[in-house]
Structures are given as structure tokens and as C-alpha cells.
Design a protein around this motif. Structure first.
Motif, PDB file in Angstrom:
ATOM      1  N   ALA A  67       0.830  -1.205   0.000  1.00 17.08           N
ATOM      2  CA  ALA A  67       0.000   0.000   0.000  1.00 17.08           C
ATOM      3  C   ALA A  67       0.867   1.258   0.000  1.00 17.08           C
ATOM      4  CB  ALA A  67      -0.933  -0.004   1.211  1.00 17.08           C
ATOM      5  N   LEU A  68       1.984   1.226   0.708  1.00 20.88           N
ATOM      6  CA  LEU A  68       2.898   2.372   0.695  1.00 20.88           C
ATOM      7  C   LEU A  68       3.489   2.581  -0.701  1.00 20.88           C
ATOM      8  CD1 LEU A  68       4.776   1.874   4.095  1.00 20.88           C
ATOM      9  CD2 LEU A  68       3.264   3.776   3.483  1.00 20.88           C
ATOM     10  N   GLN A  69       3.865   1.487  -1.357  1.00 26.14           N
ATOM     11  CA  GLN A  69       4.387   1.594  -2.719  1.00 26.14           C
ATOM     12  C   GLN A  69       3.317   2.128  -3.678  1.00 26.14           C
ATOM     13  OE1 GLN A  69       5.781  -2.378  -3.526  1.00 26.14           O
ATOM     14  NE2 GLN A  69       7.787  -2.023  -2.575  1.00 26.14           N
ATOM     15  N   ALA A  70       2.080   1.665  -3.506  1.00 23.47           N
ATOM     16  CA  ALA A  70       0.991   2.149  -4.353  1.00 23.47           C
ATOM     17  C   ALA A  70       0.746   3.637  -4.123  1.00 23.47           C
ATOM     18  CB  ALA A  70      -0.283   1.354  -4.072  1.00 23.47           C
ATOM     19  N   THR A  71       0.919   4.089  -2.878  1.00 26.32           N
ATOM     20  CA  THR A  71       0.753   5.512  -2.583  1.00 26.32           C
ATOM     21  C   THR A  71       1.808   6.342  -3.303  1.00 26.32           C
ATOM     22  OG1 THR A  71      -0.133   4.948  -0.392  1.00 26.32           O
ATOM     23  CG2 THR A  71       0.597   7.211  -0.730  1.00 26.32           C
ATOM     24  N   GLN A  72       3.037   5.865  -3.278  1.00 27.01           N
ATOM     25  CA  GLN A  72       4.112   6.582  -3.967  1.00 27.01           C
ATOM     26  C   GLN A  72       3.868   6.648  -5.470  1.00 27.01           C
ATOM     27  OE1 GLN A  72       7.631   4.435  -2.761  1.00 27.01           O
ATOM     28  NE2 GLN A  72       7.808   5.544  -0.826  1.00 27.01           N
ATOM     29  N   GLN A  73       3.342   5.573  -6.041  1.00 24.10           N
ATOM     30  CA  GLN A  73       3.072   5.553  -7.478  1.00 24.10           C
ATOM     31  C   GLN A  73       1.888   6.452  -7.844  1.00 24.10           C
ATOM     32  OE1 GLN A  73       2.499   1.419  -8.405  1.00 24.10           O
ATOM     33  NE2 GLN A  73       4.642   0.869  -8.047  1.00 24.10           N
ATOM     34  N   SER A  74       0.854   6.457  -7.007  1.00 17.64           N
ATOM     35  CA  SER A  74      -0.333   7.249  -7.328  1.00 17.64           C
ATOM     36  C   SER A  74      -0.061   8.750  -7.258  1.00 17.64           C
ATOM     37  CB  SER A  74      -1.486   6.882  -6.381  1.00 17.64           C
ATOM     38  OG  SER A  74      -1.137   7.163  -5.035  1.00 17.64           O
ATOM     39  N   ILE A  75       0.944   9.160  -6.485  1.00 18.54           N
ATOM     40  CA  ILE A  75       1.278  10.584  -6.407  1.00 18.54           C
ATOM     41  C   ILE A  75       1.676  11.129  -7.774  1.00 18.54           C
ATOM     42  CG2 ILE A  75       2.946  12.227  -5.438  1.00 18.54           C
ATOM     43  CD1 ILE A  75       2.934  10.597  -2.894  1.00 18.54           C
ATOM     44  N   HIS A  76       2.234  10.255  -8.627  1.00 20.79           N
ATOM     45  CA  HIS A  76       2.724  10.685  -9.937  1.00 20.79           C
ATOM     46  C   HIS A  76       1.706  10.477 -11.052  1.00 20.79           C
ATOM     47  CE1 HIS A  76       6.638  11.156  -8.072  1.00 20.79           C
ATOM     48  NE2 HIS A  76       6.552   9.923  -7.608  1.00 20.79           N
ATOM     49  N   ALA A  77       0.462  10.193 -10.706  1.00 25.49           N
ATOM     50  CA  ALA A  77      -0.576  10.048 -11.736  1.00 25.49           C
ATOM     51  C   ALA A  77      -0.745  11.365 -12.484  1.00 25.49           C
ATOM     52  CB  ALA A  77      -1.900   9.626 -11.100  1.00 25.49           C
ATOM     53  N   PRO A  78      -0.863  11.332 -13.812  1.00 24.45           N
ATOM     54  CA  PRO A  78      -0.894  12.580 -14.588  1.00 24.45           C
ATOM     55  C   PRO A  78      -2.141  13.433 -14.358  1.00 24.45           C
ATOM     56  CG  PRO A  78      -1.298  10.686 -16.000  1.00 24.45           C
ATOM     57  CD  PRO A  78      -0.896  10.141 -14.671  1.00 24.45           C
ATOM     58  N   ALA A  79      -3.314  12.807 -14.216  1.00 27.25           N
ATOM     59  CA  ALA A  79      -4.553  13.563 -14.055  1.00 27.25           C
ATOM     60  C   ALA A  79      -4.782  13.901 -12.584  1.00 27.25           C
ATOM     61  CB  ALA A  79      -5.733  12.759 -14.600  1.00 27.25           C
ATOM     62  N   LEU A  80      -5.340  15.078 -12.326  1.00 30.89           N
ATOM     63  CA  LEU A  80      -5.492  15.567 -10.951  1.00 30.89           C
ATOM     64  C   LEU A  80      -6.471  14.719 -10.148  1.00 30.89           C
ATOM     65  CD1 LEU A  80      -5.012  17.666  -8.740  1.00 30.89           C
ATOM     66  CD2 LEU A  80      -6.842  19.045  -9.758  1.00 30.89           C
ATOM     67  N   VAL A  81      -7.670  14.453 -10.692  1.00 29.56           N
ATOM     68  CA  VAL A  81      -8.693  13.731  -9.929  1.00 29.56           C
ATOM     69  C   VAL A  81      -8.239  12.315  -9.566  1.00 29.56           C
ATOM     70  CG1 VAL A  81     -11.053  12.833  -9.968  1.00 29.56           C
ATOM     71  CG2 VAL A  81     -10.567  15.121 -10.861  1.00 29.56           C
ATOM     72  N   PRO A  82      -7.740  11.511 -10.521  1.00 27.76           N
ATOM     73  CA  PRO A  82      -7.232  10.190 -10.130  1.00 27.76           C
ATOM     74  C   PRO A  82      -6.062  10.270  -9.148  1.00 27.76           C
ATOM     75  CG  PRO A  82      -7.589  10.275 -12.491  1.00 27.76           C
ATOM     76  CD  PRO A  82      -7.734  11.675 -11.987  1.00 27.76           C
ATOM     77  N   ARG A  83      -5.198  11.293  -9.319  1.00 28.87           N
ATOM     78  CA  ARG A  83      -4.052  11.424  -8.417  1.00 28.87           C
ATOM     79  C   ARG A  83      -4.508  11.646  -6.977  1.00 28.87           C
ATOM     80  NH1 ARG A  83      -1.430  14.953 -11.095  1.00 28.87           N
ATOM     81  NH2 ARG A  83      -1.978  16.877 -10.008  1.00 28.87           N
ATOM     82  N   VAL A  84      -5.452  12.549  -6.787  1.00 27.50           N
ATOM     83  CA  VAL A  84      -5.939  12.835  -5.433  1.00 27.50           C
ATOM     84  C   VAL A  84      -6.700  11.638  -4.868  1.00 27.50           C
ATOM     85  CG1 VAL A  84      -7.487  14.294  -4.083  1.00 27.50           C
ATOM     86  CG2 VAL A  84      -6.028  15.322  -5.833  1.00 27.50           C
ATOM     87  N   CYS A  85      -7.625  11.081  -5.655  1.00 29.09           N
ATOM     88  CA  CYS A  85      -8.443   9.963  -5.170  1.00 29.09           C
ATOM     89  C   CYS A  85      -7.600   8.743  -4.842  1.00 29.09           C
ATOM     90  CB  CYS A  85      -9.508   9.609  -6.209  1.00 29.09           C
ATOM     91  SG  CYS A  85     -10.797  10.850  -6.419  1.00 29.09           S
ATOM     92  N   LEU A  86      -6.687   8.371  -5.746  1.00 28.91           N
ATOM     93  CA  LEU A  86      -5.878   7.175  -5.522  1.00 28.91           C
ATOM     94  C   LEU A  86      -4.906   7.362  -4.372  1.00 28.91           C
ATOM     95  CD1 LEU A  86      -5.096   6.058  -9.192  1.00 28.91           C
ATOM     96  CD2 LEU A  86      -6.674   5.014  -7.568  1.00 28.91           C
ATOM     97  N   THR A  87      -4.311   8.550  -4.264  1.00 26.30           N
ATOM     98  CA  THR A  87      -3.359   8.780  -3.178  1.00 26.30           C
ATOM     99  C   THR A  87      -4.049   8.696  -1.824  1.00 26.30           C
ATOM    100  OG1 THR A  87      -2.005  10.202  -4.595  1.00 26.30           O
ATOM    101  CG2 THR A  87      -1.676  10.388  -2.227  1.00 26.30           C
ATOM    102  N   LEU A  88      -5.191   9.379  -1.689  1.00 24.18           N
ATOM    103  CA  LEU A  88      -5.926   9.329  -0.427  1.00 24.18           C
ATOM    104  C   LEU A  88      -6.464   7.925  -0.145  1.00 24.18           C
ATOM    105  CD1 LEU A  88      -7.889  12.706  -0.557  1.00 24.18           C
ATOM    106  CD2 LEU A  88      -5.831  12.167   0.757  1.00 24.18           C
ATOM    107  N   ALA A  89      -6.894   7.232  -1.192  1.00 27.85           N
ATOM    108  CA  ALA A  89      -7.383   5.867  -1.008  1.00 27.85           C
ATOM    109  C   ALA A  89      -6.274   4.947  -0.514  1.00 27.85           C
ATOM    110  CB  ALA A  89      -7.964   5.333  -2.319  1.00 27.85           C
ATOM    111  N   ASN A  90      -5.080   5.091  -1.085  1.00 26.42           N
ATOM    112  CA  ASN A  90      -3.969   4.241  -0.666  1.00 26.42           C
ATOM    113  C   ASN A  90      -3.491   4.584   0.741  1.00 26.42           C
ATOM    114  OD1 ASN A  90      -3.713   2.604  -2.995  1.00 26.42           O
ATOM    115  ND2 ASN A  90      -2.686   4.270  -4.077  1.00 26.42           N
ATOM    116  N   VAL A  91      -3.562   5.858   1.118  1.00 24.71           N
ATOM    117  CA  VAL A  91      -3.220   6.238   2.499  1.00 24.71           C
ATOM    118  C   VAL A  91      -4.189   5.564   3.475  1.00 24.71           C
ATOM    119  CG1 VAL A  91      -3.171   8.153   4.141  1.00 24.71           C
ATOM    120  CG2 VAL A  91      -2.097   8.407   1.897  1.00 24.71           C
ATOM    121  N   ASN A  92      -5.469   5.576   3.133  1.00 29.12           N
ATOM    122  CA  ASN A  92      -6.451   4.909   3.987  1.00 29.12           C
ATOM    123  C   ASN A  92      -6.223   3.398   4.023  1.00 29.12           C
ATOM    124  OD1 ASN A  92      -8.889   6.639   5.134  1.00 29.12           O
ATOM    125  ND2 ASN A  92      -8.269   7.571   3.201  1.00 29.12           N
ATOM    126  N   ARG A  93      -5.768   2.826   2.914  1.00 28.20           N
ATOM    127  CA  ARG A  93      -5.466   1.389   2.907  1.00 28.20           C
ATOM    128  C   ARG A  93      -4.275   1.083   3.809  1.00 28.20           C
ATOM    129  NH1 ARG A  93      -7.159   1.695  -2.631  1.00 28.20           N
ATOM    130  NH2 ARG A  93      -8.951   0.318  -2.974  1.00 28.20           N
TER     131      ARG A  93
END
Length: 247
Positions: A67-93
Motif C-alpha cells: 500500500a505504501l508503494q501504491a501511494t508513492q506511485q499514485s502521487i505521480h498520476a498525470p490527471a489531478l482527480v485520479p491522483r488525489v483519489c488514488l493517493t488518499l485511497a492508498n493512504v487509507n489502505r
């Protein structure tokens, strides 16, 4: 047979298999419980469900790192909405898996003083938040796919003619609903990874909503949802190309 061997050799594959077994037992015990003469079968199913649930915690012990690795990867997502949603989702995971590890420590007797109900509530709360954020990302992706489907349809078809003067508001609302559902169907049909991810998240969220008392479900509904989600997860493990990725 080779495909099954490769699937079971993966930790995620074994976890999905165990998870499907767990929720199948829950569903079957719910269906058989009202029937007379099935008490022994129901008891065995519930014991198997409990044993499988305990065994699955072993497979999740290392998920905090993933989950920590997924959080690091989601921070670099190109689109803003997926970047915010995925990063916060992975932090909660991450927090959910920490709570899950604490519950495992409590279940094996290493720390009997831990408040089980409190940690279980925290785990359900963060798991629910992670799924809601994942669903928000799914809705964003669905809206993009529906826009593409609408543009493709507009390019193929001529401008729609206006309805007759006597057309009622109810008819217009019905046509709008039909057009919306048709676009939704085309969007999901043309994007199987998005369909799988949405179905999986919708089925998964039933359990934490029930635990938190937000939306009560019976064990049959939760078992069916967990089984469908597990089957979708097994497909994703067997065919990684179907995993939803942010463009």
C-alpha cells in the motif's frame, strides 16, 4: 493446469481463492440456516468461514508495504482527480492494514489487552474511506468514457431531429434516461478494466457500511457481494492487463 498453478503460486491469487471460499461459506450458511435439519452443515460452514478468515490475515501481513508503494506511485498520476483519489485511497489502505495487523496480533494472543472492537471500527472506517475514494475515481473515469462514447455517436449519426410539438416533458425525460443508460452501457462495455474495478469496489463496500451501521445488510447480501468481488479479483490476478490504470 499450468495457469492454475501460476495463479496459486501468487500470494494475491491464494488470498483471492481463500476470500472466495470465505464468502461462499457465508452465503451458503445464510441460505441453509432457515432450513430444518441443516444445523450441522451450517455449523461446519461457519467454522470453515472463521478458519479461512483467520488464515487470510497471514496473507495480508505484508500489504502495508504494498500500500505504501501504491501511494508513492499514485502521487505521480498525470490527471489531478485520479491522483488525489488514488493517493488518499492508498493512504487509507495503509491505515487499514495497520489496524488489520493489530487485530491479528490480538487474535493470536500476543496482546490480549488490545480493544478489539475499537480497532475493528477503525479498520472498517478507513477501508470504507478507501473504497469511497476508489469509487470516486471510477465515476470520474466513467464520465470520461461516456464523453468519448457521446462524441463517437455524434460523429457517426446526423444531428437528432426535434420531437413533435406534442411531445411531453415525461417523454423527454424518458428519452434522456434511455440515452444516459445507453452511453453508460457503451462506456463500460468498451472498457472492461473500468467495469471490473467498479463492480469490485461496489461489492466490497457493503461489508464496511454494514459494520459501521451506515447501511445494514444481511449476511447473504454481504456474502454474495464478497463472492462477486473475489471472482473479479481472481480475474485481475490471472489477467493483469485488465487492471484499471490511469492514463
Amino acid at each position: 493446469m499450468d495457469a492454475f498453478t501460476r495463479f496459486t503460486n501468487q500470494t494475491q491469487g491464494r488470498d483471492r481463492l481463500f476470500r472466495a471460499t470465505q464468502y461462499t461459506c457465508m452465503l451458503l450458511s445464510y441460505l441453509l440456516e432457515p432450513k430444518a435439519g441443516k444445523e450441522n452443515v451450517v455449523m461446519k460452514l461457519k467454522k470453515l468461514e472463521s478458519s479461512v478468515s483467520t488464515g487470510r490475515k497471514w496473507f495480508r501481513l505484508g500489504n502495508v508495504v504494498h500500500a505504501l508503494q501504491a501511494t508513492q506511485q499514485s502521487i505521480h498520476a498525470p490527471a489531478l482527480v485520479p491522483r488525489v483519489c488514488l493517493t488518499l485511497a492508498n493512504v487509507n489502505r495503509v491505515i487499514y492494514f495497520v489496524c488489520d495487523t493489530v487485530l491479528w496480533v490480538r487474535s493470536v494472543g500476543l496482546a490480549a489487552h488490545i480493544n478489539k472492537e475499537k480497532w475493528r471500527t477503525w479498520a472498517a472506517r478507513h477501508y470504507c474511506c478507501a473504497l469511497l475514494l476508489s469509487l470516486a475515481r471510477d465515476l470520474y473515469e466513467i464520465s470520461l468514457e461516456m464523453e468519448r462514447a457521446a462524441r463517437d455517436r455524434a460523429q457517426r449519426e446526423q444531428p437528432p431531429s426535434r420531437g413533435p410539438p406534442g411531445c411531453s416533458v415525461a417523454d423527454e425525460e424518458t428519452e434522456w434516461l434511455q440515452a444516459f443508460l445507453l452511453l453508460l452501457f457503451r462506456a463500460l462495455k468498451g472498457h472492461p478494466p473500468l467495469l471490473l474495478d467498479t463492480v469490485k469496489n461496489l461489492c466490497d463496500i457493503l461489508n464496511p457500511l454494514d459494520q459501521l451501521g451506515i447501511y445494514r445488510s444481511n449476511p447473504g447480501i454481504i456474502g454474495l457481494g464478497g463472492l462477486v468481488s473475489s471472482l473479479a479479483g481472481m480475474v485481475l490476478v490471472a489477467y493483469p492487463r485488465l487492471k484499471l490504470r490511469t492514463q
